[in-house]
Design a protein around this motif. Structure first.
Motif, short mmCIF file in Angstrom:
data_model
loop_
_atom_site.label_atom_id
_atom_site.label_comp_id
_atom_site.label_asym_id
_atom_site.label_seq_id
_atom_site.Cartn_x
_atom_site.Cartn_y
_atom_site.Cartn_z
N GLN A 162 2.90 -3.97 16.54
CA GLN A 162 3.83 -3.94 15.41
C GLN A 162 3.80 -2.60 14.67
O GLN A 162 4.84 -2.09 14.25
N LEU A 163 2.61 -2.02 14.53
CA LEU A 163 2.51 -0.74 13.83
C LEU A 163 3.19 0.36 14.63
O LEU A 163 3.84 1.24 14.06
N ARG A 164 3.04 0.31 15.94
CA ARG A 164 3.68 1.31 16.79
C ARG A 164 5.21 1.21 16.70
O ARG A 164 5.92 2.22 16.69
N GLN A 165 5.70 -0.02 16.61
CA GLN A 165 7.15 -0.22 16.48
C GLN A 165 7.67 0.40 15.19
O GLN A 165 8.83 0.77 15.08
N ARG A 182 -8.50 -1.42 0.22
CA ARG A 182 -8.16 -2.84 0.37
C ARG A 182 -9.28 -3.55 1.15
O ARG A 182 -9.79 -2.99 2.12
N SER A 183 -9.58 -4.73 0.70
CA SER A 183 -10.56 -5.56 1.41
C SER A 183 -9.81 -6.68 2.13
O SER A 183 -9.10 -7.47 1.51
N MET A 240 0.84 -1.19 0.00
CA MET A 240 0.00 0.00 0.00
C MET A 240 0.88 1.25 0.00
O MET A 240 2.07 1.18 0.24
N ASN A 241 0.25 2.36 -0.22
CA ASN A 241 0.97 3.62 -0.38
C ASN A 241 1.99 3.91 0.76
O ASN A 241 1.67 3.82 1.93
N LYS A 242 3.19 4.24 0.33
CA LYS A 242 4.28 4.47 1.29
C LYS A 242 4.12 5.80 2.05
O LYS A 242 4.86 6.07 2.98
N ASN A 243 3.21 6.64 1.60
CA ASN A 243 3.02 7.95 2.25
C ASN A 243 2.23 7.86 3.55
O ASN A 243 2.18 8.82 4.30
N GLU A 252 -3.98 -9.01 8.45
CA GLU A 252 -3.58 -8.69 7.07
C GLU A 252 -3.17 -7.24 6.90
O GLU A 252 -2.61 -6.86 5.86
N VAL A 253 -3.44 -6.41 7.91
CA VAL A 253 -2.97 -5.02 7.86
C VAL A 253 -1.45 -5.01 7.69
O VAL A 253 -0.89 -4.19 6.96
N MET A 254 -0.79 -5.96 8.33
CA MET A 254 0.68 -6.02 8.23
C MET A 254 1.11 -6.31 6.79
O MET A 254 2.12 -5.78 6.32
N ASP A 255 0.35 -7.14 6.08
CA ASP A 255 0.67 -7.43 4.67
C ASP A 255 0.53 -6.19 3.81
O ASP A 255 1.42 -5.84 3.05
#
Lengths: 233, 233
Positions: free
Chosen positions: B113-116, B218-219, B1-4, B225-228
Motif C-alpha cells: 500500500q505504501l508503494r502504491q 508514534r507508538s 502524521m506529517n505530510k512532508n 497501524e502505519v496506514m492510519d
C-alpha cells in the motif's frame, strides 16, 4: 584514459593499506599453534578449504576467518583440541581486528591530487562491515571519499547496484584494485573502466591467471601511475 | 502524521521478520550444552557480558555472537571445554545463519500500500552484511524497497549519513522499528519522524524504559497501524 570518467573507486585491502600480509601471518601462527596436536602437515591448506566451504554463509572478513580457524582446529585434532588453543585462536582473531592500519606508500598523494581535479572518490571494499569502517576511519583517508561502500561480494551485480544507487553510468566509472577477480573483471564486464595494481601477495581465492585484454583496462605497477593514466602528469 | 514524509525506512529484524526469538533459542541451547561442564548457573548472563565486551570489535550479528559463545564456553569451563562442544557451538551459529526467514503478519500488505502511494521505502538494519542481505532476499520483500542499508550501528551519525547520501531532509524521513534505542530515539534526535512497534521480546541491550514524548513520535501496536498514521485509512 577515457575522458568520461567521473567517479574513481578504490578497493581498500591491499590497495589503500596492507591486509593480506596479516592473514598470512595469522595462518602461519595458526599452523604453529596447531602443529603439536595434529599429524596433518597441510594445516594452512585445510584452513583454506574450510574457509571456502564457509564463504557462502560467513562471507569475507576476519570474523568468518576466525570461526573457520576454530572449525579447522576441531577437525584436525579429532576431538583432542586443547581448550587453551581455542582461546589462543580467539585472541589471534581479535588481534587482527585491533591491528593498526598501515596506509600504502603514495596513496594519500594520489587521493589528494584526484580530489583537486574534482573526481568523485569512493571506497568499494568487501569484508566485515564494522572492521572495514574502522580501517577507513583509522587510515585518516576518510575525508577524501565521497562514499564508502562495504560490499558482501564484488561480482557484476554488486557493482551494478552501486552504479545504480549513485546514478553513475558504467563508462564514467573507474575501479582501482589489486584483485583481477574482484576489482577488475566484473567492472570490465559491465562496461566500466578498471586498473590493476598488484600487491606483493594475493590470496589463493582471488587468483586469476591472465591479464584481461580490453581497451578499458590498465595494468599499473604503483598507485602513483593513476595520475599518468588520468592524463594528470 | 506529517505530510512532508517522503521516505519510510523499516528496521528489519523483529520489525519485518522474526529474529530475537532465534537468539533466545540459541542462548537456551547454548546454556543446555554447557550446563554439564560448569558450576556457573548464570550462563546466559555470562554470555551477554561477553557479547557486550566484544561489541566494539565484533559489532552486531550472528558471527560475533558465535565467537562470543565460544569465548564464554572456554571461560566458564576453566580449561575443560570438551572439543565436541566447540563443534556444537559452531553448528548452532551456522544453523542460525541458515534459518529460513519468517515475515511478520501484515508486513507485505503495508509495504504494498505504501508503494502504491509513491513513498520511497528503505530497509535500515544492523548486523552482518551478508546475513542481512540474505534475509532481505529470502523474505521476497526486496522488490518493495528502493534501498537496503546495512549499518554497523544505529546511532545519530549513522542515520545522518543515510539522509545525506540519499539527499533526504530529516523532516521527510520516517523510521519504523521495534527498538526505541536504535530505531526511534536517534531518529527523533536528528529531527526525523519515528514509529515504534514493539516485538514480543526485546534484547536486554536494546532496552529503554520510557516512551519518548515528541510530536514526531508514534507508538503503534501493529504494523498495519502505519496506514492510519499516514492518513491512508
Amino acid at each position: 584514459m577515457n575522458k568520461n570518467i567521473k567517479v574513481i573507486a578504490f578497493d581498500a585491502d591491499d590497495t589503500l593499506w596492507d591486509n593480506e600480509i596479516y592473514f598470512r601471518e595469522a595462518e602461519h601462527e595458526f599452523a604453529t599453534l596447531l602443529e603439536p596436536y595434529t599429524h596433518n602437515r597441510n594445516i594452512v591448506e585445510a584452513l583454506f578449504k574450510t574457509e571456502l566451504q564457509n564463504l557462502p554463509i560467513y562471507g569475507y572478513g576476519i570474523k568468518g576467518f576466525t570461526l573457520s580457524m576454530i572449525e579447522t582446529a576441531t577437525e584436525l585434532t579429532h576431538g583432542d583440541l586443547p581448550p587453551a588453543l581455542t582461546k589462543q585462536i580467539l585472541e589471534l582473531g581479535k588481534s587482527m581486528l585491533n591491528r593498526p592500519v598501515t596506509v600504502l606508500e603514495g596513496v594519500e598523494s594520489v587521493l589528494q591530487q584526484l580530489r583537486q581535479q574534482d573526481y568523485k572518490l569512493m571506497v568499494a571494499t568487501k569484508g566485515d562491515l564494522l572492521d572495514q569502517q574502522r580501517k577507513v576511519q583509522q587510515s585518516q583517508l576518510k575525508s577524501y571519499f565521497h562514499h564508502v561502500e562495504v560490499m558482501s561480494d564484488k561480482k557484476e551485480d554488486n557493482y551494478q547496484l552501486i552504479l545504480h544507487q549513485h546514478t553513475i553510468a558504467a563508462g564514467e566509472f573507474l575501479m582501482i584494485g589489486n584483485s583481477l577477480k574482484s576489482d577488475v573483471l566484473p567492472v570490465l564486464n559491465i562496461g566500466g573502466h578498471a586498473a590493476h595494481i598488484p600487491y606483493s601477495i594475493t590470496w589463493m581465492h582471488e587468483h586469476v591467471d591472465q591479464l584481461p585484454v580490453n581497451p578499458n583496462f590498465r595494468s599499473l605497477k604503483h598507485i602513483s601511475e593513476v595520475m599518468d593514466i588520468m592524463g594528470l602528469k
